[in-house]
Design an enzyme around this catalytic site. Structure first.
Site, PDB file in Angstrom:
ATOM      1  N   LYS A   1       0.832  -1.207   0.000  1.00  0.00           N
ATOM      2  CA  LYS A   1       0.000   0.000   0.000  1.00  0.00           C
ATOM      3  C   LYS A   1       0.873   1.267   0.000  1.00  0.00           C
ATOM      4  O   LYS A   1       0.640   2.184  -0.763  1.00  0.00           O
ATOM      5  CB  LYS A   1      -0.928   0.026   1.228  1.00  0.00           C
ATOM      6  CG  LYS A   1      -1.928  -1.117   1.273  1.00  0.00           C
ATOM      7  CD  LYS A   1      -2.950  -0.926   2.393  1.00  0.00           C
ATOM      8  CE  LYS A   1      -2.373  -0.986   3.798  1.00  0.00           C
ATOM      9  NZ  LYS A   1      -1.837  -2.282   4.208  1.00  0.00           N
TER      10      LYS A   1
ATOM     11  N   ARG B   1      -9.882   0.510   8.978  1.00  0.00           N
ATOM     12  CA  ARG B   1      -9.523  -0.877   9.246  1.00  0.00           C
ATOM     13  C   ARG B   1     -10.575  -1.596  10.078  1.00  0.00           C
ATOM     14  O   ARG B   1     -10.390  -2.765  10.418  1.00  0.00           O
ATOM     15  CB  ARG B   1      -8.207  -0.925  10.002  1.00  0.00           C
ATOM     16  CG  ARG B   1      -7.000  -1.154   9.077  1.00  0.00           C
ATOM     17  CD  ARG B   1      -5.815  -0.930   9.897  1.00  0.00           C
ATOM     18  NE  ARG B   1      -4.663  -1.676   9.754  1.00  0.00           N
ATOM     19  CZ  ARG B   1      -3.496  -1.141   9.366  1.00  0.00           C
ATOM     20  NH1 ARG B   1      -3.454   0.085   8.894  1.00  0.00           N
ATOM     21  NH2 ARG B   1      -2.419  -1.840   9.410  1.00  0.00           N
TER      22      ARG B   1
ATOM     23  N   ARG C   1      11.364  -6.942   5.038  1.00  0.00           N
ATOM     24  CA  ARG C   1      11.302  -5.497   5.258  1.00  0.00           C
ATOM     25  C   ARG C   1      11.805  -5.144   6.660  1.00  0.00           C
ATOM     26  O   ARG C   1      12.488  -4.144   6.851  1.00  0.00           O
ATOM     27  CB  ARG C   1       9.842  -5.018   5.076  1.00  0.00           C
ATOM     28  CG  ARG C   1       9.641  -3.526   5.258  1.00  0.00           C
ATOM     29  CD  ARG C   1       8.263  -3.093   4.821  1.00  0.00           C
ATOM     30  NE  ARG C   1       7.274  -3.192   5.887  1.00  0.00           N
ATOM     31  CZ  ARG C   1       5.974  -2.896   5.742  1.00  0.00           C
ATOM     32  NH1 ARG C   1       5.505  -2.526   4.571  1.00  0.00           N
ATOM     33  NH2 ARG C   1       5.140  -2.994   6.761  1.00  0.00           N
TER      34      ARG C   1
ATOM     35  N   ARG D   1      11.233  -1.314  11.820  1.00  0.00           N
ATOM     36  CA  ARG D   1       9.919  -1.411  12.463  1.00  0.00           C
ATOM     37  C   ARG D   1       9.865  -2.660  13.322  1.00  0.00           C
ATOM     38  O   ARG D   1       9.953  -3.765  12.804  1.00  0.00           O
ATOM     39  CB  ARG D   1       8.817  -1.471  11.390  1.00  0.00           C
ATOM     40  CG  ARG D   1       8.470  -0.124  10.813  1.00  0.00           C
ATOM     41  CD  ARG D   1       7.359  -0.234   9.816  1.00  0.00           C
ATOM     42  NE  ARG D   1       6.154  -0.862  10.342  1.00  0.00           N
ATOM     43  CZ  ARG D   1       5.005  -0.908   9.710  1.00  0.00           C
ATOM     44  NH1 ARG D   1       4.893  -0.339   8.521  1.00  0.00           N
ATOM     45  NH2 ARG D   1       3.963  -1.491  10.247  1.00  0.00           N
TER      46      ARG D   1
ATOM     47  N   ARG E   1      -1.021  -9.364  13.453  1.00  0.00           N
ATOM     48  CA  ARG E   1      -1.581  -8.317  12.580  1.00  0.00           C
ATOM     49  C   ARG E   1      -2.507  -8.952  11.537  1.00  0.00           C
ATOM     50  O   ARG E   1      -3.509  -8.354  11.154  1.00  0.00           O
ATOM     51  CB  ARG E   1      -0.454  -7.520  11.919  1.00  0.00           C
ATOM     52  CG  ARG E   1       0.154  -6.532  12.901  1.00  0.00           C
ATOM     53  CD  ARG E   1       1.574  -6.191  12.565  1.00  0.00           C
ATOM     54  NE  ARG E   1       1.703  -5.372  11.375  1.00  0.00           N
ATOM     55  CZ  ARG E   1       2.855  -5.254  10.683  1.00  0.00           C
ATOM     56  NH1 ARG E   1       3.919  -5.909  11.067  1.00  0.00           N
ATOM     57  NH2 ARG E   1       2.909  -4.471   9.639  1.00  0.00           N
TER      58      ARG E   1
HETATM   59  P1  AMP Z   1       0.603   0.007   9.195  1.00  0.00           P
HETATM   60  O1  AMP Z   1       1.826   0.820   8.967  1.00  0.00           O
HETATM   61  O2  AMP Z   1      -0.539   0.465   8.367  1.00  0.00           O
HETATM   62  O3  AMP Z   1       0.864  -1.466   9.062  1.00  0.00           O
HETATM   63  O4  AMP Z   1       0.161   0.248  10.719  1.00  0.00           O
HETATM   64  C1  AMP Z   1       1.024  -0.063  11.780  1.00  0.00           C
HETATM   65  C2  AMP Z   1       0.231  -0.158  13.067  1.00  0.00           C
HETATM   66  O5  AMP Z   1      -0.399   1.097  13.352  1.00  0.00           O
HETATM   67  C3  AMP Z   1      -0.905  -1.175  13.065  1.00  0.00           C
HETATM   68  O6  AMP Z   1      -0.454  -2.493  13.361  1.00  0.00           O
HETATM   69  C4  AMP Z   1      -1.806  -0.604  14.156  1.00  0.00           C
HETATM   70  O7  AMP Z   1      -1.280  -0.867  15.443  1.00  0.00           O
HETATM   71  C5  AMP Z   1      -1.685   0.895  13.908  1.00  0.00           C
HETATM   72  N1  AMP Z   1      -2.713   1.366  12.935  1.00  0.00           N
HETATM   73  C6  AMP Z   1      -2.488   1.919  11.708  1.00  0.00           C
HETATM   74  N2  AMP Z   1      -3.645   2.234  11.102  1.00  0.00           N
HETATM   75  C7  AMP Z   1      -4.632   1.869  11.954  1.00  0.00           C
HETATM   76  C8  AMP Z   1      -6.063   1.921  11.908  1.00  0.00           C
HETATM   77  N3  AMP Z   1      -6.725   2.410  10.840  1.00  0.00           N
HETATM   78  N4  AMP Z   1      -6.753   1.464  12.985  1.00  0.00           N
HETATM   79  C9  AMP Z   1      -6.125   0.978  14.065  1.00  0.00           C
HETATM   80  N5  AMP Z   1      -4.783   0.878  14.176  1.00  0.00           N
HETATM   81  C10 AMP Z   1      -4.034   1.325  13.129  1.00  0.00           C
END
Ligand code: AMP
Length: 193
Positions: free
Chosen positions: A14, A89, A128, A134, A146
């Site tokens: 994404k 989400r 990654r 991360r 996740r």
């Molecule tokens: P991402 O970089 O999109 O994989 O997000 C990393 C982490 O941020 C996720 O595992 C969640 O802990 C938090 N996070 C990001 N976007 C959301 C969302 N829309 N709702 C809830 N938690 C989020």
């Protein structure tokens, strides 16, 4: 006004695709994951509240996430469109987004998903994690958590947007250009409507 929701499991690409699409369609890119990581790094109040959830690979509670997303949109209120990456989400987030956009006389233009096999994605994320720094990409248990969160809370959104005739998916495996091309075909179609 174009509002695109970029949808997909962790590691589906994404963020990479968003970098191209935001320029191509002149959209403000909002990645809720990036905003949370920025807040974590700067030890803000929001970062402190989100940390425990992010560390475990759990979703951050809706209330915090929705408020943060709305603030990011308000900061860019002059935009000609938004690219939402990693949001919504949950169903509650999707409903809140609809209400919020409606309050501005806007709406979701299209939801485009990047599809890929779980095992391919998990290997991608572990790869990654070696360079991204991360913590949630470096541990297979956290990655699997996740995916559980995705399957339980995020996957129902496919139905939510399909019912509104707004859900489209593309094969997320291929070169970056190939995948951008597949996404663009769909977005162009919606823009022309
Ligand atoms: P991402 O970089 O999109 O994989 O997000 C990393 C982490 O941020 C996720 O595992 C969640 O802990 C938090 N996070 C990001 N976007 C959301 C969302 N829309 N709702 C809830 N938690 C989020």
């Amino acid at each position: 006004m174009i509002n695109i929701v970029l949808f997909g499991k962790p590691g589906a690409g994404k963020g990479t695709q968003a970098e191209f699409l935001k320029d191509k369609y002149n959209l403000v890119h909002i990645s809720t994951g990036d905003v949370f990581r920025y807040n974590l790094k700067n030890n803000t109040e929001l970062g402190k509240q989100a940390k425990a959830f992010m560390d475990k690979g759990d979703l951050v509670p809706d209330e915090l996430t929705i408020k943060m997303l709305q603030d990011e949109v308000e900061k860019n209120i002059q935009a000609t469109g938004f690219l939402f990456d990693g949001f919504p989400r949950t169903i509650a987030q999707a409903e809140a987004l609809d209400r919020f956009l409606e309050s501005k006389d806007w709406s979701v233009t299209a939801t485009v998903a990047l599809e890929a096999n779980d095992e391919v994605l998990i290997q991608r994320l572990l790869e990654r994690g070696k360079t991204s720094g991360r913590p949630d990409d470096q541990n297979e248990d956290k990655i699997r958590n996740r995916y559980d969160e995705y399957n339980e809370k995020t996957a129902p959104l496919i139905d939510y947007y399909t019912k509104k005739n707004l859900f489209y998916s593309v094969n997320g495996i291929g070169t970056i250009e190939e995948v951008t091309q597949r996404l663009s075909l769909i977005i162009d179609d919606f823009i022309d409507k």
